[in-house]
Write an enzyme that holds these catalytic residues in place. Structure first.
Site, mmCIF file in Angstrom:
data_model
loop_
_atom_site.group_PDB
_atom_site.id
_atom_site.type_symbol
_atom_site.label_atom_id
_atom_site.label_comp_id
_atom_site.label_asym_id
_atom_site.label_seq_id
_atom_site.Cartn_x
_atom_site.Cartn_y
_atom_site.Cartn_z
ATOM 1 C CB ILE A 1 -10.003 -4.993 -1.082
ATOM 2 C CG1 ILE A 1 -8.544 -5.036 -1.003
ATOM 3 C CG2 ILE A 1 -10.464 -4.334 -2.537
ATOM 4 C CD1 ILE A 1 -7.805 -5.642 -2.216
ATOM 5 C CG ASP B 1 -2.029 0.843 1.213
ATOM 6 O OD1 ASP B 1 -1.754 1.864 0.644
ATOM 7 O OD2 ASP B 1 -2.907 0.658 2.126
ATOM 8 C CE LYS C 1 -5.612 -0.187 -1.823
ATOM 9 N NZ LYS C 1 -6.498 0.005 -0.523
#
Length: 179
Positions: A152, A102, A130
């Site tokens: 998610i 992330d 991501k």
């Protein structure tokens, strides 16, 4: 489908197909070697288990717990090692298995820690990348899926320790995490 899921992003079958591709990539890369695979708990455990079972290369396994989210939906940017490795990494080929890259802070911290302990190589496999959320210049060597900025859950990914056991990956409804 769970009532808290807005929509399914990846089915169980799609995940299995990508896990097999990641396993084949790793088998080719580590043929004839004895790598140490590290699962970053808890989010990567489903992916980790399926991945090592799909491989032909014998591997050793270890686990770390690194926290950067707490109970929220945003990375704190300050990863903290909660549980360290049991196995030594010096002079070993290390494969770090992550659920999601992330912000990149956790992966950067893990890479620096493990290479600083003398690992001979460091490879990262992530279920999800991501890039829209990246804050540091780092990425996985192999990412199964690139995703947008949705929150998610499923297949190991959670919100407040819930939804990990869903066999698919879905977008969590905003009203669940914006309470």
């Amino acid at each position: 489908m769970n009532k808290d899921i807005q929509s399914i992003v990846l089915t169980e079958e799609q995940i299995k197909e990508k896990v097999a591709q990641a396993a084949a990539w790793l088998d080719e890369r580590f043929a004839g070697k004895n790598p140490l695979f590290i699962s970053v708990l808890k989010g990567s455990v489903m992916f980790f288990c399926d991945l090592v079972r799909a491989m032909q290369t014998p591997v050793q396994m270890d686990f770390m717990t690194v926290s950067s989210y707490g109970s929220g939906s945003e990375s704190t940017g300050m990863p903290k090692i909660v549980m360290d490795l049991a196995a030594p990494v010096k002079d070993r080929d290390i494969v770090l298995v992550e659920d999601i890259v992330d912000s990149g802070h956790t992966l950067l911290r893990m890479r620096d820690l493990i290479t600083g302990r003398g690992a001979s190589s460091f490879t990262t496999v992530a279920l999800f990348d991501k890039p829209a959320r990246r804050q540091v210049d780092i990425k996985a060597d192999f990412a199964c899926f690139e995703i947008g900025d949705e929150f998610i859950v499923g297949y190991g990914l959670d919100y407040a320790q819930q939804y990990r056991t869903l066999p698919y990956v879905g977008i969590l409804k905003r009203e669940i995490y914006e309470k």
